[in-house]
Design an enzyme around this catalytic site. Structure first.
Site, short mmCIF file in Angstrom:
data_model
loop_
_atom_site.label_atom_id
_atom_site.label_comp_id
_atom_site.label_asym_id
_atom_site.label_seq_id
_atom_site.Cartn_x
_atom_site.Cartn_y
_atom_site.Cartn_z
N ASP A 1 0.87 -1.11 -0.05
CA ASP A 1 -0.28 0.05 0.00
C ASP A 1 0.85 1.48 0.08
O ASP A 1 1.80 1.36 0.74
CB ASP A 1 -0.84 0.02 1.25
N LYS B 1 -12.81 12.76 7.58
CA LYS B 1 -12.77 12.93 6.13
C LYS B 1 -13.72 14.04 5.94
O LYS B 1 -13.41 14.67 4.67
CB LYS B 1 -13.38 11.60 5.48
N GLY C 1 -8.77 5.88 1.27
CA GLY C 1 -9.43 6.57 2.27
C GLY C 1 -10.97 6.22 2.35
O GLY C 1 -11.75 7.34 2.55
N SER D 1 -12.78 4.44 4.82
CA SER D 1 -13.56 3.72 5.85
C SER D 1 -14.56 4.57 6.10
O SER D 1 -14.79 5.84 5.77
CB SER D 1 -12.41 3.92 7.12
#
Ligand code: G3H
Ligand code: 13P
Ligand code: ZN
Length: 309
Positions: A82, A184, A212, A214
């Site tokens: 990642d 976020k 990103g 979640s």
């Protein structure tokens, strides 16, 4: 079954409109929780390790633990790097048996990103490994930025087509409004599905990746806070939006923060409820179960990859 690349699972995901979860791994309990859930759901799964994870757990431990997981299940599992920052990190993972690597050249300008990505693709493909690349900036979207600068952060669909053609990358991470971590969105969650659709129109056969992603599951945040944590105002991508992303052609959805919250919440709870306990298994076992349940929910209810193994 040996480790697989993401090639076949992505082909299936694009044909049948579901997404595959890519979950970040850092230790044995996290690997077991994820793989047990994917096995139970008979779903393909991607285990991904960041450079931080490799530094923490050490690459041999990670690859050997994943090898152990493979012996206990017959589902397709890919081992992915990642956010590989440079060629050498990607090469180390390819040489260590990873089946997929990400080269994250998003911090470079377009031409430099192409050059670096192409170098990784050439080496990876020679070794039977697939490559994820990134175009666009995955920064948090602030409420007060103007439209022009906001647009500059998102992936440009025309550039995306040129980027994939010139690099030969196997999948592409795009920026449509998600960001890493637990914070976020300031107000309403908002994703630019119009950009996703334009990218998909230009690149119908390229698997698209959402970083990103979640949900920052409210129950998990509450649990952390209830047992002494301090994570106020955390907010992620709602399940319905992730479901929509899967339907619109996102093949890989990255999840790390939700696993961190699940694990931390359970450990905090165990510490508060049993202050005299000091056997690590007594708090790591519920933590592993919380990872399992979180992953199972995502696979079954959000990504819809159940029985796609
Ligand atoms: O996208 C980043 C992942 O959440 C990995 O985070 O670099 O702290 O391991 P890390
Ligand atoms: P989250 O922080 O939303 O879990 O994203 C993880 C990620 O994108 C890993 O590459
Ligand atoms: Zn990421």
């Amino acid at each position: 079954m040996p480790l697989v690349t993401t090639k076949e699972m992505f082909e299936k995901s694009m044909k049948e409109h579901f997404a595959i979860g890519a979950f970040n791994v850092n230790n044995m309990e996290i690997i077991q929780g994820i793989v047990d859930a994917a096995h139970e759901e008979q779903s393909p799964v991607i285990l991904q390790a960041s450079s931080g994870a490799i530094k923490y757990a050490r690459i041999n431990y990670l690859t050997k633990m994943v090898e152990a997981a493979l012996q206990e299940t017959n589902i397709p599992i890919a081992l992915h790097l990642d956010h590989g920052a440079d060629f050498d990190t990607c090469k180390m993972c390819i040489d260590s048996g990873f089946t997929s690597v990400m080269i994250d050249g998003s911090k470079y300008d377009f031409e430099e990103n192409i050059e670096l990505t192409k170098k990784v693709v050439d080496y990876a493909h020679k070794n039977g490994v697939v490559v994820e690349a990134e175009l666009g900036k995955l920064a948090g979207i602030e409420d007060d930025v103007n439209v022009a600068s906001e647009d500059a952060k998102y992936t440009d669909p025309n550039q995306a087509e040129e980027f994939v053609r010139r690099t030969g990358c196997d999948s592409l991470a795009i920026a449509i409004g998600t960001s890493h971590g637990a914070y976020k969105f300031k107000g309403e969650a908002k994703l630019r599905f119009d950009i996703l659709e334009k990218v998909k129109n230009k690149l119908p056969n390229t698997p698209i990746v959402l970083h990103g992603a979640s949900t920052v599951i409210p129950e998990l945040v509450e649990m952390c806070n209830k047992y002494g944590g301090n994570i106020p105002g955390a907010k992620g991508v709602p399940d319905e939006m992730l479901h929509e992303a899967g339907k619109l052609g996102v093949s890989k959805i990255n999840v790390d923060t939700d696993l961190r919250l699940a694990m931390t919440g359970e450990i905090r709870k165990a510490f508060v409820e049993n202050p005299s306990e000091f056997d690590p298994r007594k708090y790591l076992q519920p933590a592993r179960k919380a990872i399992y349940e979180t992953v199972k929910h995502k696979i079954h209810d959000v990504f819809c990859s159940t029985n796609k193994a």
